[in-house]
Write an enzyme that holds these catalytic residues in place. Structure first.
Site, PDB file in Angstrom:
ATOM      1  N   ASP A 204       0.664  -1.136  -0.107  1.00 41.95           N
ATOM      2  CA  ASP A 204      -0.103  -0.019  -0.079  1.00 41.95           C
ATOM      3  C   ASP A 204       0.763   1.211  -0.004  1.00 41.95           C
ATOM      4  O   ASP A 204       0.389   2.211   0.311  1.00 41.95           O
ATOM      5  CB  ASP A 204      -0.826   0.027   1.280  1.00 41.95           C
ATOM      6  CG  ASP A 204      -0.263   0.455   2.616  1.00 41.95           C
ATOM      7  OD1 ASP A 204       0.865   0.137   2.889  1.00 41.95           O
ATOM      8  OD2 ASP A 204      -0.813   1.127   3.321  1.00 41.95           O
ATOM      9  N   GLU A 205       2.127   1.197  -0.339  1.00 45.87           N
ATOM     10  CA  GLU A 205       3.003   2.468  -0.062  1.00 45.87           C
ATOM     11  C   GLU A 205       3.991   2.215  -1.340  1.00 45.87           C
ATOM     12  O   GLU A 205       4.819   1.151  -1.416  1.00 45.87           O
ATOM     13  CB  GLU A 205       3.578   2.392   0.987  1.00 45.87           C
ATOM     14  CG  GLU A 205       4.193   3.954   1.555  1.00 45.87           C
ATOM     15  CD  GLU A 205       4.349   3.857   3.151  1.00 45.87           C
ATOM     16  OE1 GLU A 205       4.901   5.086   3.617  1.00 45.87           O
ATOM     17  OE2 GLU A 205       4.374   2.938   3.745  1.00 45.87           O
TER      18      GLU A 205
END
Length: 448
Positions: A94-95
């Site tokens: 997610d990053e």
DNA sequence: TCTGGGGTCCTAGGACCC
DNA sequence: TCTGGGGTCCTAGGACCC
């Protein structure tokens, strides 16, 4: 992405939108992986023991993760990032860091004056956030700055659902008042060391100077922290590198006291580790055994082989030998097996490699089947809260809970309204596990 | 309240080699 | 007799990140 795992669950399950959702290990020793913003208001956060989360927020939906769904949506977002630049460095599902200068907007950014450059970066960030929302229904936050350090800090300030740009030249002004803990690489232990030395803010770190920080924290860490404290960070964005190790570990519901049981578990873990290793097309030289005892003390034992291998017999045998040498008095809470010093497979021909790549696609199913084999008499299916299912009559839904021979399912999809609940026998033949649905209705689909 | 699972990087001592 | 300097590899442990 904002509260990524919990946000995917809310997007997939209309009845959970606006409600506290907690994703993590649901067993007695589980911890919270992600809490939705609604749950965070009750004090629930990542890494908190699940038992504590249940006390703080008893009415939340407690779900075990659905990594297939998280990976699907992660790939969509990473694809959008790659349109901005080939230099994308994912840090997790997610990053990611993106080097805009290396992409199609790089020349325009290089030519632009200060104000124009900022307008362009802001527009790119907002367009990206809109695209993410369009393609996944999820919100993400963007931090823009002249280095990884400042971009990361900007993105934290942007959460949730925002964009923050830190102007070049403003680094020290932004960092100075922040607590030392805000710097990546300063965790609880380093924070304590610094606090005892009277250093509480980033400005105080800068004032202390490199020599004192190296004295306190060691050569590499001290020098790195000092550079960050004065706003300097020249680390490049490097696209995804090959993994340097592969490992598998399990925490047991009840500590293991029996030597034979420990050895059996180590062998099973080693076999799982080999499956992952082979699926990745790698082999390794160092086998590592990890043991966490009843009192949480952790030890590792390793052995380096003469050459890299992906041979199950060799790796399982090595792990077992290491396990025979550890003292298990008092009980064992966790066991793990890993392989490090990885090498690529090069001696194989292309045919063998193609076979292996095909095998890799089925690696997860193979692992699931292997787990079932361990308890053949327990043919009763296990239903996990949150799991996707399909019922022959009622269609797609998800497991809300199960117990005493029953399983409760809510029938709804990412593009339906909140659905109704029905209860079945756990072995109802009309009910089957199913794949995760995309969060956006596929083109051309019409039911619902 | 009682602490997951998958990783990365750094340090330090001892063995070994030139 | 009283013990250099530097490099690499292995092992173990610990901090940190998501």
């Amino acid at each position: 992405m904002d509260a990524f795992f919990a946000a995917v669950e809310q997007a997939a399950k209309p009845s959970l939108r606006g409600k506290p959702v907690i994703v993590g290990g649901l067993g007695g020793r589980g911890v919270v992986s992600t809490a939705s913003y609604e749950a965070r208001r009750f004090g629930v956060h990542s890494a908190m023991p699940m038992a504590q989360a249940r006390r703080l927020c008893p009415n939340a939906a407690f779900l075990s993760g659905r990594f297939e769904a998280y990976r699907q949506n992660s790939e969509i977002v990473m694809g959008l990032l790659r349109q901005l630049s080939p230099l994308v460095q994912p840090l997790s599902l997610d990053e990611a860091f993106v080097d805009l200068e290396a992409g199609p907007y790089g020349p325009a950014l290089a030519e632009a004056d200060h104000a124009t450059g900022e307008r362009l970066v802001t527009a790119l960030g907002e367009d990206l956030r809109a695209d993410i929302e369009r393609r996944t229904g999820l919100t993400g936050s963007v931090g823009a700055a002249g280095s990884k350090l400042m971009a990361k800090i900007a993105s934290e300030r942007a959460k949730p659902d925002g964009l923050v740009l830190i102007e070049p030249g403003q680094e020290r002004a932004v960092l100075g008042p922040m607590p030392v803990r805000a710097l990546p690489g300063i965790g609880p232990a380093t924070e304590q060391v610094l606090r005892r030395a009277g250093l509480n803010t980033v400005a105080e770190l800068a004032e202390a100077g490199e020599a004192e920080l190296v004295q306190l924290l060691g050569r590499a860490h001290g020098a790195g922290i000092f550079q960050m404290s004065i706003g300097l960070d020249d680390r490049p964005v490097v696209p995804d590198q090959d993994a340097k190790s592969v490992s598998v570990e399990d925490t047991f519901e009840v500590d293991l006291a029996d030597r034979d049981r420990v050895l059996r578990e180590v062998e099973a873990l080693a076999a799982r580790c080999v499956r992952r290793l082979r699926a990745a097309g790698r082999s390794g030289r160092t086998v590592v055994l990890k043991v966490r005892r009843f009192d949480f003390s952790t030890l590792t034992r390793s052995e380096t082989l003469r050459g890299p291998t992906d041979d199950e017999t060799v790796i399982v045998g090595t792990a077992r030998r290491l396990a025979e040498q550890v003292d298990i008095t008092g009980g064992v809470r966790l066991l793990g097996v890993g392989v490090a010093q990885l090498a690529d497979y090069t001696q194989e021909d292309l045919f063998a490699q193609a076979l292996r790549e095909e095998a890799a696609e089925h690696a997860e199913e193979a692992e699931a089947e292997a787990v079932e084999e361990e308890a053949p008499e327990a043919a009763v299916r296990r239903w996990h809260p949150g799991q996707d299912v399909e019922h022959a009559e009622f269609g797609p839904g998800w497991v809300q809970g199960s117990g005493v021979g029953r399983v409760t399912v809510r029938f709804e999809t990412p593009w339906s309204g909140p659905g109704r609940v029905r209860t079945f026998a756990v072995d109802d033949p009309a009910l089957e596990p199913s794949r995760a649905l995309p969060l956006r209705r596929p083109e051309g689909s019409s039911d619902g």
